[in-house]
Design a protein around this motif. Structure first.
Motif, mmCIF file in Angstrom:
data_model
loop_
_atom_site.group_PDB
_atom_site.id
_atom_site.type_symbol
_atom_site.label_atom_id
_atom_site.label_comp_id
_atom_site.label_asym_id
_atom_site.label_seq_id
_atom_site.Cartn_x
_atom_site.Cartn_y
_atom_site.Cartn_z
ATOM 1 N N MET A 19 0.737 -1.214 0.035
ATOM 2 C CA MET A 19 -0.006 -0.065 -0.073
ATOM 3 C C MET A 19 0.697 1.280 0.032
ATOM 4 S SD MET A 19 -3.111 1.314 -0.132
ATOM 5 C CE MET A 19 -3.981 -0.314 0.337
ATOM 6 N N ALA A 20 1.943 1.263 0.705
ATOM 7 C CA ALA A 20 2.708 2.566 0.853
ATOM 8 C C ALA A 20 3.355 2.767 -0.381
ATOM 9 C CB ALA A 20 3.891 2.341 2.040
ATOM 10 N N VAL A 23 1.054 4.151 -3.373
ATOM 11 C CA VAL A 23 0.766 5.875 -2.995
ATOM 12 C C VAL A 23 2.112 6.534 -3.812
ATOM 13 C CG1 VAL A 23 0.616 7.566 -1.465
ATOM 14 C CG2 VAL A 23 -0.701 5.424 -0.950
ATOM 15 N N THR A 260 -3.179 -5.057 -0.449
ATOM 16 C CA THR A 260 -3.533 -4.862 1.012
ATOM 17 C C THR A 260 -3.054 -5.852 1.936
ATOM 18 O OG1 THR A 260 -5.695 -6.114 0.944
ATOM 19 C CG2 THR A 260 -5.725 -3.617 0.337
ATOM 20 N N PRO A 266 2.255 -3.804 6.363
ATOM 21 C CA PRO A 266 0.811 -3.580 6.811
ATOM 22 C C PRO A 266 0.694 -2.404 7.783
ATOM 23 C CG PRO A 266 1.934 -5.428 7.854
ATOM 24 C CD PRO A 266 2.698 -5.030 6.602
ATOM 25 N N ASN A 267 1.788 -1.884 8.331
ATOM 26 C CA ASN A 267 1.776 -0.852 9.280
ATOM 27 C C ASN A 267 1.509 0.451 8.568
ATOM 28 O OD1 ASN A 267 4.198 -2.924 9.915
ATOM 29 N ND2 ASN A 267 3.651 -2.198 11.724
ATOM 30 N N ALA A 268 1.672 0.431 7.273
ATOM 31 C CA ALA A 268 1.367 1.667 6.301
ATOM 32 C C ALA A 268 -0.270 1.932 6.202
ATOM 33 C CB ALA A 268 2.203 1.563 5.092
ATOM 34 N N ASN A 269 -0.932 0.920 6.757
ATOM 35 C CA ASN A 269 -1.940 0.891 6.198
ATOM 36 C C ASN A 269 -3.240 0.785 7.421
ATOM 37 O OD1 ASN A 269 -4.632 1.318 4.794
ATOM 38 N ND2 ASN A 269 -4.668 -0.830 4.110
ATOM 39 N N ALA A 272 -6.240 -1.789 8.584
ATOM 40 C CA ALA A 272 -6.403 -2.918 7.949
ATOM 41 C C ALA A 272 -5.342 -3.897 8.332
ATOM 42 C CB ALA A 272 -6.176 -2.806 6.501
ATOM 43 N N TRP A 448 -7.413 3.043 -3.915
ATOM 44 C CA TRP A 448 -6.543 2.879 -2.692
ATOM 45 C C TRP A 448 -6.207 1.308 -2.557
ATOM 46 C CZ3 TRP A 448 -12.067 4.107 -2.950
ATOM 47 C CH2 TRP A 448 -12.878 2.823 -2.655
ATOM 48 N N VAL A 449 -6.365 0.727 -3.503
ATOM 49 C CA VAL A 449 -5.811 -0.662 -3.610
ATOM 50 C C VAL A 449 -5.568 -1.131 -4.822
ATOM 51 C CG1 VAL A 449 -8.189 -1.700 -3.431
ATOM 52 C CG2 VAL A 449 -6.283 -2.972 -2.635
#
Length: 536
Positions: A19-20, A23, A260, A266-269, A272, A448-449
């Motif tokens: 995810m990070a 972006v 995701t 995972p910490n960037a989202n 979730a 977003w994904v």
């Protein structure tokens, strides 16, 4: 360094980006439409390099006592991006275009319509197919240590007893700008370096290949590893529903379709938590392998993992869902059980708020001084910095990359007779970032994904005969095996199509075939899958 190495290696399923990175890549894409970014990438090419080329050779491979004589064709094919206008005379060579390199092995003296053909590719994105070519199902196989650093050159290629040529012809394809292929033209990066652009190029390559080698009526299969699995999802739907080309089967090795669930970020989202859940069984398998579990080591790994999977999806999942409302005593109990399954100290688990990403786990498992592998957690190496929060590199990729790349270059020049005067790029970087924007089969772009599950579901729905094989390694922390299992059990397909899915897991890592026993099992499972999915 760990992030950069993982992106470039191309054996990952882009789990280092997640995810990070999605972006950041979108931001980078907006900033890198200038010509300077394009000239920095190692993908510029002259007209001579972009001319399709070809070399043929012959050989034989012995699989299970059967000697198979084959013709090998190595070369490049020209492809164009979506929107290319063939009616326009491009005198100045400004339209973007690419050559994609490949090696195809055809069994001699067999009618093409009676012979399945399997298209192989690795991931990255930014990786050539050298890893699958030299390690899995080609006629030659590189000999490397199973779980430690290789000794260095000279490396040894041997007859591949587990080549898939006993059941199919095999084609190893390098992504645009990798291998011996190059990209050129105005906006070349924008034309080829993205989810949909990449799949379109592969689609064009496969159509050209089918025509060039008269394989339109052959049973057809896609085999993608790592980022090659989301590519397969998009590609299977694109081939079928945009080009009316049904495939018999898709093999997904070391899978990620929904980003995701990325294991590294995972910490960037925040909010979730599913990736923490799907990571946990691989943490446990790794602790089991390195004898870091508390108490007696379970004798049966797979039985142990079923227990961990249950904990991950019940008590642990419910605890994460409660967030800051979780009772402190319950949090303590979950941390203790988490520690019991993973070997990570309770205090550290609590400091991490019950949420460890992959880099934290590989740095902490063996005490900080020793870094645990990511692509294959059976590997270990000295830590770059014992005080780092996350591991600084991947011991597995450092251990094997030279052997694969060196052996392939020697093999290509001396046995395939292709590549003289050319550079084989096993991996490339994208200065402008990778375009993660993906248009789903419904026509929308979800900002977003990046999720290719709908693409595979669409392919299976519109071709209800399409079979899908999912394979993975228990010691893979780039694309954890339970992540793939979770995705396929949430695939938006009707119940009757679930019978078209099958699952196979091995005591190996991301590159399952590095472990010879796992390669043997993988060969048997894939060959069985192929035999069962077409009518000879």
């Amino acid at each position: 360094m760990r992030l950069i190495r993982s992106i470039l290696l191309g054996m990952t399923a882009m789990t280092t980006l997640g995810m990070a990175s999605m972006v950041s890549a979108e931001k980078a894409d907006n900033k890198t439409k200038d010509k300077a970014a394009e000239t920095q990438t190692a993908t510029s090419a002259s007209d001579d390099v972009l001319k399709p080329a070809e070399a043929t050779s012959e050989g034989s491979v012995t699989v299970k006592g059967q000697t198979i004589r084959y013709q090998a064709v190595s070369g490049t094919l020209l492809v164009h991006p979506k929107g290319w206008d063939e009616t326009v005379e491009d005198k100045d060579k400004t339209q973007p275009r690419a050559t994609m390199s490949y090696t195809a092995y055809f069994k001699k003296d067999v009618p093409s319509s009676q012979r399945p053909v399997v298209f192989f590719y690795n991931g990255g994105p930014g990786s050539a197919s050298v890893w699958l070519h030299m390690g899995s199902f080609g006629p030659k196989r590189i000999v490397v240590p199973d779980h430690e650093h290789s000794e260095g050159a000279p490396y040894r290629l041997v007859n591949n007893d587990y080549s898939l040529m006993d059941v199919a012809d095999v084609v190893f394809i390098d992504a645009p700008a990798t291998g011996f292929g190059r990209v050129a033209g105005k906006d070349k990066a924008k034309a080829f370096f993205g989810v949909d652009q990449d799949a379109y190029a592969f689609c064009e390559f496969i159509k050209s290949f089918l025509g060039k080698f008269n394989r339109w009526n052959s049973p057809k299969y896609l085999f993608g590893e790592s980022y090659g699995t989301p590519r397969s999802a998009v590609l299977s739907n694109m081939l079928e529903n945009d080009n009316s080309i049904d495939f018999n089967g898709v093999i997904l090795l070391s899978q990620i379709l929904n980003f995701t669930l990325d294991s590294d970020f995972p910490n960037a989202n925040p909010g979730a938590d599913q990736a923490f859940i799907t990571n946990l069984p691989t943490y446990a398998a790794t602790a089991w392998y390195h004898n870091r579990l508390q108490g007696q080591k379970p004798a049966d790994l797979e039985k142990f993992l079923r227990e961990v999977e249950y904990f991950a999806t019940t008590e642990y999942a419910m605890a994460l869902q409660q967030g800051s409302a979780l009772d402190p005593s319950k949090k303590q109990a979950i941390a203790q059980k988490y520690s019991q399954y993973t070997g990570i100290p309770v205090d550290y688990v609590l400091k991490a708020d019950l949420r460890l990403n992959g880099g934290q786990f590989t740095q902490m498992l063996q005490g900080g001084d020793i870094t645990t592998g990511r692509l294959d957690t059976r590997f270990s190496g000295p830590s770059l910095d014992p005080l780092d929060k996350e591991s600084g590199y991947d011991p597995q990729s450092s251990a094997l990359s030279s052997a694969y790349v060196s052996a392939f270059n020697d093999y290509s020049l001396n046995q395939l007779h292709f590549g003289q005067g050319r550079e084989y790029k096993s991996m490339v970087n994208f200065p402008g970032g990778w375009d993660f924007k993906h248009r789903s089969p419904s026509g929308g772009v979800v900002p977003w994904v990046t999720n290719m599950m709908p693409d595979l579901a669409a392919a299976m729905t519109t071709n209800p005969k399409l079979k899908v094989m999912v394979a993975g390694g228990y010691f893979d922390l780039a694309t954890p095996y339970y992540q793939g299992w979770y995705e396929m059990h949430h695939l938006p397909i009707r119940k009757s199509l679930e019978q078209n899915l099958e699952y196979h897991y091995y005591k190996s890592g991301h590159m399952v075939y590095v472990n010879e026993e796992s390669l043997k099992l993988l060969h048997d499972d894939v060959s069985s899958f192929i035999r069962r999915s077409y009518q000879p």
